[in-house]
Design a protein around this motif. Structure first.
Motif, short mmCIF file in Angstrom:
data_model
loop_
_atom_site.label_atom_id
_atom_site.label_comp_id
_atom_site.label_asym_id
_atom_site.label_seq_id
_atom_site.Cartn_x
_atom_site.Cartn_y
_atom_site.Cartn_z
N GLU A 121 0.85 -1.20 0.00
CA GLU A 121 0.00 0.00 0.00
C GLU A 121 0.89 1.25 0.00
OE1 GLU A 121 -3.44 -0.11 0.21
OE2 GLU A 121 -3.47 -2.30 0.30
N LEU A 122 0.48 2.26 -0.75
CA LEU A 122 1.19 3.53 -0.72
C LEU A 122 0.50 4.46 0.28
CD1 LEU A 122 2.09 2.29 -3.51
CD2 LEU A 122 2.67 4.63 -4.07
N PRO A 123 1.26 5.38 0.88
CA PRO A 123 0.66 6.26 1.89
C PRO A 123 -0.38 7.19 1.27
CG PRO A 123 2.91 6.93 1.40
CD PRO A 123 2.67 5.65 0.66
N ARG A 124 -1.40 7.52 2.07
CA ARG A 124 -2.40 8.50 1.65
C ARG A 124 -1.73 9.85 1.56
NH1 ARG A 124 -7.90 7.03 2.33
NH2 ARG A 124 -8.06 4.89 3.01
N PRO A 125 -2.04 10.72 0.69
CA PRO A 125 -3.04 10.70 -0.36
C PRO A 125 -2.43 10.38 -1.73
CG PRO A 125 -2.31 12.93 -0.07
CD PRO A 125 -1.49 12.07 0.87
N ILE A 126 -1.37 9.58 -1.77
CA ILE A 126 -0.67 9.31 -3.03
C ILE A 126 -1.59 8.67 -4.07
CG2 ILE A 126 1.22 7.97 -4.08
CD1 ILE A 126 2.16 10.32 -2.35
N PHE A 127 -1.46 9.15 -5.30
CA PHE A 127 -2.15 8.57 -6.45
C PHE A 127 -1.06 7.98 -7.33
CE2 PHE A 127 -5.92 8.59 -9.28
CZ PHE A 127 -5.30 8.15 -10.44
N ALA A 128 -0.86 6.67 -7.24
CA ALA A 128 0.22 6.01 -7.99
C ALA A 128 -0.13 5.91 -9.46
CB ALA A 128 0.49 4.63 -7.41
N GLU A 129 0.92 5.99 -10.27
CA GLU A 129 0.71 5.94 -11.72
C GLU A 129 1.70 4.96 -12.35
OE1 GLU A 129 -0.66 10.14 -13.03
OE2 GLU A 129 0.40 10.36 -11.14
#
Length: 162
Positions: A121-129
């Motif tokens: 999981e990536l930390p909030r609020p990251i939007f992975a691309e």
């Protein structure tokens, strides 16, 4: 219509040259001098034949694109709820970067079953691309929206920097 000296105009006259041409000539002059000074007796390949300009240059810009064909080879299961942003297949393994603000992940997925083998999981609020493999063991995941890049160990999914 006569043009007054100093009047603003976007088009150069015959006496004026665009700045780019002057810079190009200034940059090429030292190279030309060097090549002429080298002289030597090495054979020089003849220049390629000139290419004929199209009768209508605009038509070349708007030529119809090449039509490609495709053939479906296989269908594999996949989580239809995953917002896939980056997909990478390497050494028989499928890696996926999913993006959704606050719910982005890095996944290793079993291709034949669609089963998630590893999840980070990536930390909030990251939007992975996007996702890329660098070398043999480093995954690089980016978040353009957040201006961040994440480095992961490919074998362990442990973070290796930001």
């Amino acid at each position: 219509m006569a043009r007054e000296r100093g009047a603003a105009s976007s088009a150069p006259t015959k006496q004026e040259k665009p700045p780019l041409r002057r810079r190009g000539a200034a940059c090429c002059a030292p190279l030309l001098a060097y090549l002429l000074a080298c002289g030597g007796s090495a054979p020089v390949a003849p220049p390629p034949p000139p290419v004929a300009a199209p009768a209508d240059p605009a038509a070349a810009l708007y030529a119809p694109p090449e039509e490609l064909t495709w053939r479906l080879l296989s269908i594999y299961p996949h989580d239809t709820g995953a917002f896939t942003q980056g997909l990478l297949y390497a050494d028989g393994k499928l890696y996926e970067s999913t993006g959704l603000e606050g719910r982005s992940t890095l996944l290793e997925v079993e291709l034949l079953t669609g089963r998630v083998l590893r999840r980070r999981e990536l930390p909030r609020p990251i939007f992975a691309e996007g996702l890329a493999l660098v070398g043999a063991d480093r995954l690089v995941q980016l978040s353009w929206q957040n201006g961040k890049v994440f480095f992961w160990d490919r074998k362990t999914f442990e973070p290796r920097g930001e």
